[in-house]
Design an enzyme around this catalytic site. Structure first.
Site, PDB file in Angstrom:
ATOM      1  N   ASP A  83      58.928  28.820 -64.570  1.00 18.57           N
ATOM      2  CA  ASP A  83      57.489  28.836 -64.822  1.00 18.57           C
ATOM      3  C   ASP A  83      57.123  27.842 -65.913  1.00 18.57           C
ATOM      4  OD1 ASP A  83      56.717  30.740 -62.966  1.00 18.57           O
ATOM      5  OD2 ASP A  83      57.177  32.407 -64.316  1.00 18.57           O
ATOM      6  N   TYR A  87      39.506  24.087 -67.418  1.00 22.22           N
ATOM      7  CA  TYR A  87      40.357  23.098 -66.759  1.00 22.22           C
ATOM      8  C   TYR A  87      40.040  21.696 -67.274  1.00 22.22           C
ATOM      9  CZ  TYR A  87      42.288  20.090 -63.096  1.00 22.22           C
ATOM     10  OH  TYR A  87      42.958  19.099 -62.421  1.00 22.22           O
TER      11      TYR A  87
END
Length: 254
Positions: free
Chosen positions: A69, A164
């Site tokens: 991850d 984002y």
């Protein structure tokens, strides 16, 4: 043609998030050009299996798979260690892994969760990989960092994805700072800011009206992004370090 095919021979390159999309196209092209490529994905899957089979079938350069991850600093550090061990070091880092994660204003929990997820995957993990790369490259004759940002880095993103755009904007600032601070150590750093890119993940989400409105009448092929990464990975454009290369088909022009 021979020079192009072998121009990355001897280069050991980590491409994060390379099981699909831009990352897959990039890993395949780098390997085609002679690089030993560390393919990275969150976990092994049919996508990683098919990519490894494709690259191994060429027999022209080495390939390895690293899983883990990239949701923050700890995960990124573990991925770097495994990738560097695969070929006894790395010469190029391609920070491609990322996701367009929503961060709605309400409820507050969604806002906070969205920011934490965006910062972890789209900024903190790439930053940690950059940190490890700088230290490694400075001790081993230099190296190249290519960070995949977004046109959102420049113009911001929509109301549902403010985090984002902010994270990707931070990635641009990081890239510039690395170039300015570590050039004398042989570390070259570049950013790429794509717009609409055609991948198996994005194709279904891109409406025909969007495609028709693009200056070239089509979304950018992932291979176009990969070609720019491959050129930067050669290290031939030393004095381009610190630059951001927009790949939007003139949809967004600065």
């Amino acid at each position: 043609m021979t020079e192009v095919l072998g121009e990355l021979a001897g280069r050991r390159i980590l491409v994060t998030g390379s099981s699909r999309g831009i990352g897959r196209a990039t890993a395949a092209l780098l390997n085609e050009r002679g690089a030993s490529v560390v393919v990275h994905a969150r976990a092994a899957s049919e996508h990683t299996e098919s990519l490894l089979a494709e690259l191994s079938a060429r027999g022209s350069a080495r390939v390895a798979l690293v899983t883990g991850d990239l949701d923050g600093i700890a995960g990124a550090s573990a991925v770097w260690d495994a990738a560097a061990a695969a070929f006894g070091g790395l010469d190029v880092l391609v920070n491609n892994a990322g996701a367009w994660i929503a961060s709605a204003l309400e409820p507050a929990e969604a806002w906070l969760t969205g920011w934490e997820a965006n910062l972890g995957l789209n900024l903190l993990a790439p930053a940690e990989l950059c940190r490890r790369a700088i230290l490694h490259f400075a001790d081993n004759g230099g190296g190249v960092i290519v960070n995949l940002a977004s046109r959102s880095s420049h113009r911001g993103d929509d109301a549902e994805h403010l985090a984002y755009g902010a994270a990707k904007g931070g990635l641009l600032a990081l890239t510039k700072g690395i170039a300015r601070s570590y050039g004398r150590d042989g570390v070259l750093a570049y950013a790429i800011a794509p717009g609409w890119v055609g991948t198996e993940l994005a194709d279904g989400a891109i409406e025909q009206s969007v495609r028709d409105a693009l200056p070239l009448g089509e979304v950018t092929p992932a291979r176009d992004v990969a070609e720019v990464v491959a050129f930067l990975a050669t290290g031939r454009a030393r004095h381009t370090t610190g630059a951001t290369i927009d790949i939007t088909g003139a949809d967004y022009v600065r």
